[in-house]
Design an enzyme around this catalytic site. Structure first.
Site, short mmCIF file in Angstrom:
data_model
loop_
_atom_site.label_atom_id
_atom_site.label_comp_id
_atom_site.label_asym_id
_atom_site.label_seq_id
_atom_site.Cartn_x
_atom_site.Cartn_y
_atom_site.Cartn_z
N TYR A 236 0.91 -1.16 -0.03
CA TYR A 236 0.00 -0.19 0.12
C TYR A 236 0.97 1.13 -0.18
O TYR A 236 0.58 2.09 -0.60
CB TYR A 236 -0.90 0.03 1.19
CG TYR A 236 -1.93 1.26 1.19
CD1 TYR A 236 -3.23 0.86 0.45
CD2 TYR A 236 -1.52 2.35 1.73
CE1 TYR A 236 -3.91 2.05 0.40
CE2 TYR A 236 -2.60 3.51 1.75
CZ TYR A 236 -3.60 3.13 0.81
OH TYR A 236 -4.66 4.24 0.85
N PHE B 35 -7.53 21.74 -24.91
CA PHE B 35 -7.74 20.42 -24.82
C PHE B 35 -8.97 20.17 -23.91
O PHE B 35 -9.03 20.70 -23.03
CB PHE B 35 -6.66 19.42 -24.46
CG PHE B 35 -6.93 17.80 -24.44
CD1 PHE B 35 -6.95 17.64 -25.82
CD2 PHE B 35 -7.37 17.30 -23.73
CE1 PHE B 35 -7.67 16.21 -26.30
CE2 PHE B 35 -7.48 15.82 -23.88
CZ PHE B 35 -7.77 15.25 -25.04
N THR B 36 -9.72 19.14 -24.53
CA THR B 36 -11.15 18.96 -23.81
C THR B 36 -10.98 18.77 -22.16
O THR B 36 -11.72 19.61 -21.48
CB THR B 36 -11.70 17.77 -24.23
OG1 THR B 36 -10.72 16.76 -24.11
CG2 THR B 36 -12.09 17.72 -25.96
N ASP C 135 1.70 20.47 -20.57
CA ASP C 135 1.10 19.28 -20.78
C ASP C 135 2.04 18.30 -21.65
O ASP C 135 2.12 18.57 -22.92
CB ASP C 135 -0.14 19.39 -21.53
CG ASP C 135 -1.12 18.17 -21.72
OD1 ASP C 135 -0.31 17.00 -21.53
OD2 ASP C 135 -1.90 18.29 -21.92
N LYS D 242 -0.04 7.70 -23.13
CA LYS D 242 0.40 8.02 -24.82
C LYS D 242 2.04 7.84 -24.59
O LYS D 242 2.34 6.50 -25.01
CB LYS D 242 0.28 9.44 -25.04
CG LYS D 242 -1.33 9.85 -25.44
CD LYS D 242 -1.98 9.86 -24.19
CE LYS D 242 -3.33 10.54 -24.32
NZ LYS D 242 -4.28 10.69 -23.25
N ARG E 112 -13.49 15.43 -33.88
CA ARG E 112 -12.72 16.63 -33.00
C ARG E 112 -13.22 18.05 -33.67
O ARG E 112 -12.45 18.57 -34.43
CB ARG E 112 -11.27 16.43 -33.18
CG ARG E 112 -10.47 15.38 -32.43
CD ARG E 112 -10.33 15.47 -30.98
NE ARG E 112 -11.52 15.24 -30.02
CZ ARG E 112 -11.14 14.77 -28.48
NH1 ARG E 112 -10.13 14.66 -28.12
NH2 ARG E 112 -12.37 14.79 -27.98
N PHE F 70 -18.82 14.95 -26.09
CA PHE F 70 -18.64 14.01 -27.15
C PHE F 70 -18.36 12.44 -26.85
O PHE F 70 -18.61 11.73 -27.64
CB PHE F 70 -17.29 14.48 -27.79
CG PHE F 70 -15.98 14.56 -26.92
CD1 PHE F 70 -15.71 15.80 -25.99
CD2 PHE F 70 -15.23 13.49 -26.67
CE1 PHE F 70 -14.84 15.96 -25.14
CE2 PHE F 70 -14.24 13.53 -25.63
CZ PHE F 70 -13.99 14.65 -24.83
N1 F0G Z 1 -3.56 16.21 -22.41
C1 F0G Z 1 -3.55 15.63 -23.54
C2 F0G Z 1 -2.90 16.58 -24.62
C3 F0G Z 1 -4.37 14.61 -23.94
O1 F0G Z 1 -4.26 14.21 -25.48
C4 F0G Z 1 -5.14 13.86 -23.12
C5 F0G Z 1 -5.90 12.73 -23.46
C6 F0G Z 1 -5.14 14.38 -21.69
C7 F0G Z 1 -4.42 15.44 -21.41
C8 F0G Z 1 -5.91 13.70 -20.75
O2 F0G Z 1 -5.09 12.51 -20.15
O3 F0G Z 1 -6.89 10.82 -20.92
O4 F0G Z 1 -5.10 10.13 -19.23
O5 F0G Z 1 -7.12 11.49 -18.65
N2 F0G Z 1 -6.11 12.41 -24.68
C9 F0G Z 1 -6.74 11.22 -25.13
C10 F0G Z 1 -7.06 11.05 -26.54
C11 F0G Z 1 -8.23 10.97 -24.23
O6 F0G Z 1 -7.65 10.55 -27.27
O7 F0G Z 1 -6.52 12.23 -27.10
P1 F0G Z 1 -6.02 11.06 -19.95
#
Ligand code: F0G
Length: 463
Positions: A78, A130-131, A221, A264, A388, A455
């Site tokens: 843990y 970014f979303t 990021d 990634k 997108r 989305f």
């Molecule tokens: N920042 C970037 C540039 C991303 O592309 C993503 C996720 C995140 C933050 C968030 O990270 O998914 O681990 O919580 N991108 C994915 C995509 C979902 O399909 O581009 P996460």
């Protein structure tokens, strides 16, 4: 007959396949039904019904035998797992940041950072939204401001560093709202929503100087930072002979802190983290992580996940790996060009982004051309891609209207080390067939809309 001169392909992927996972091709009739059932949203398809899955490169990568072997030495204590300490060592070594807090994925890191750094009424400038990043900034009471260069909003513009920050836009914002209202500038590289476009080291240095002058922090990021480093090596003067690891380290040296979705670059199925040189932010993050994620030595991850991440860091900086990865995207781009299909120029690091406005000019943006195109490609061949565009951009929290982004794109994202050139050929030929029949395609209407990150779960019907 004249003999053809040999043009040698000087390299191929620096790995071979050891384990395979069967995939299934279905009939067009089957896919019509599956797409309708999924509300014309590719996120709602069953993975079993997908032939080639280019939805995302997030958590969908093939781990190496070295990473899988690491999974077997997961220390599932843990507290104080040895995998945590190994991962921390590698974060220090490769990102050059002394402090580290693991999280279960990228948005969990964004959640903590936004909560720690943003006060209600603050502004957070960034090189395109970014979303998940933007949503967490808004939930913390901040307002995201796009300060990317104009070229990034033009799919046909072939600027080599479309991820660059426009220094005038940033300076004007500082003048307008005051440096005190800007807790940090957020830079992503490459910029996902712009089409996987990198920023240059020169631009990063200039942003650092400007933010330093005003006492503003700079956060990164670094989710796909190695791809940005690769483009700097290939495109920017003075970096040709530097290693990816050296370029990554230099990039990170200009930032106060960073967050990463390890799903990634690190080629794992789950994971994320925060790294910083600020002891104060570190302590705040280490405290908050126990509220939302888990103890600060696992952050919502198993020990084995942290071991795979630590080993993924060592592999992500290997030049041949990243060249093969970006090379596959470039190959897809070259083949699409043969058919005249419109997509974002230049080709990005992780994906091809089809220009849905140019592909389906007869469908207005409020009938969701990119959503429509993603559905049509799936129906044609079982290839799964992602919208997108206007659906991803969501609504303006103040006016309640859709955001209408200039870029209305369909992303075909390549998981790392997963698909072969034949899969790319099948994908390209399917897109080209849909392009031939494009005039017959009709738009969609939204019939269900969730409140956050719509989305992922929105549903549509054909018009
Ligand atoms: N920042 C970037 C540039 C991303 O592309 C993503 C996720 C995140 C933050 C968030 O990270 O998914 O681990 O919580 N991108 C994915 C995509 C979902 O399909 O581009 P996460």
């Amino acid at each position: 007959m004249a003999k053809k001169k040999v043009i040698r392909r000087s390299w191929a992927e620096p790995f071979k396949i050891k384990v395979v996972e069967p995939i299934r091709m279905t009939t067009r009739e089957y896919r019509e039904k599956a797409m309708k059932k999924a509300g014309y949203n590719t996120f709602l398809l069953k993975s079993e019904d997908v032939y080639i899955d280019l939805l995302t490169d997030s958590g969908t990568n093939a781990m190496s035998d070295y990473q899988w072997a690491g999974m077997m030495i997961g220390d599932e204590a843990y507290a104080g797992s040895k995998n945590f300490y190994y991962l921390w060592d590698n974060v220090k070594k490769y990102y050059g940041m002394p402090y580290f807090v693991p999280t279960h994925q990228g948005r969990a890191a964004e959640h903590l950072i936004s909560k720690i750094l943003i006060k209600p009424g603050d502004y957070i400038p960034g090189n395109m939204y970014f979303t998940t990043t933007k949503l967490h900034q808004e939930l913390a009471g901040g307002t995201f401001v796009d300060v990317i260069i104009d070229e990034a909003h033009d799919p046909a513009n072939a600027h080599p560093f479309k991820g660059n920050v426009d220094l005038n836009k940033l300076e004007n914002l500082i003048k307008k709202v005051g440096a005190k209202k800007i807790p940090y500038v957020s830079m992503a590289g490459p910029v996902n929503m712009a089409g996987g476009q990198p920023f240059s080291m020169a631009n990063l240095k200039a942003v650092r100087e400007l933010t330093k002058k005003h006492g503003i922090k700079l956060w990164f990021d670094a989710t796909r930072a190695c791809e940005n480093a690769y483009f700097i090596k290939e495109r920017e003067k003075g970096y040709k002979k530097k290693t990816i690891a050296a370029i990554l380290k230099e990039m990170c040296s200009y930032f106060d802190g960073l967050w990463v979705s390890a799903k990634k670059d690190l080629m794992v199925n789950i994971g994320g983290f925060i790294a910083t040189r600020s002891k104060k932010v570190f302590e705040a993050a280490r405290n908050l992580v126990v509220v939302y994620e888990g103890l600060h030595t696992y952050g919502g991850l198993a020990g084995r996940d942290m071991e795979a991440m630590a080993r993924g860091i060592e592999e992500m900086v290997l030049y041949d790996n990243i060249k093969a990865r970006v090379g596959q995207v470039e190959y897809a781009g070259r083949r699409l060009t043969e058919f005249g299909v419109p997509f974002v120029q230049p080709v990005g690091g992780h994906a091809i982004f089809l220009d849905a406005k140019a592909f389906l000019p007869h469908i207005p943006q409020n009938e969701f051309p990119a959503q429509t195109l993603a559905a049509e490609i799936y129906i044609d061949s079982g290839v799964r891609s992602m919208e997108r565009g206007v659906v991803s951009a969501g609504r303006d929290p103040k006016t309640g209207d859709h955001h209408y982004p200039k870029l209305e794109l369909v992303r075909l994202t390549l998981p790392r080390r997963v698909y072969t050139q034949a899969h790319i050929d099948v994908t390209v030929e399917s897109i080209a067939s849909v392009y031939e029949e494009r005039k017959k395609i009709k738009g969609l209407k939204m019939v269900y809309e969730p409140k956050y990150l719509r989305f992922f779960q929105a549903r549509f019907e054909r018009l």
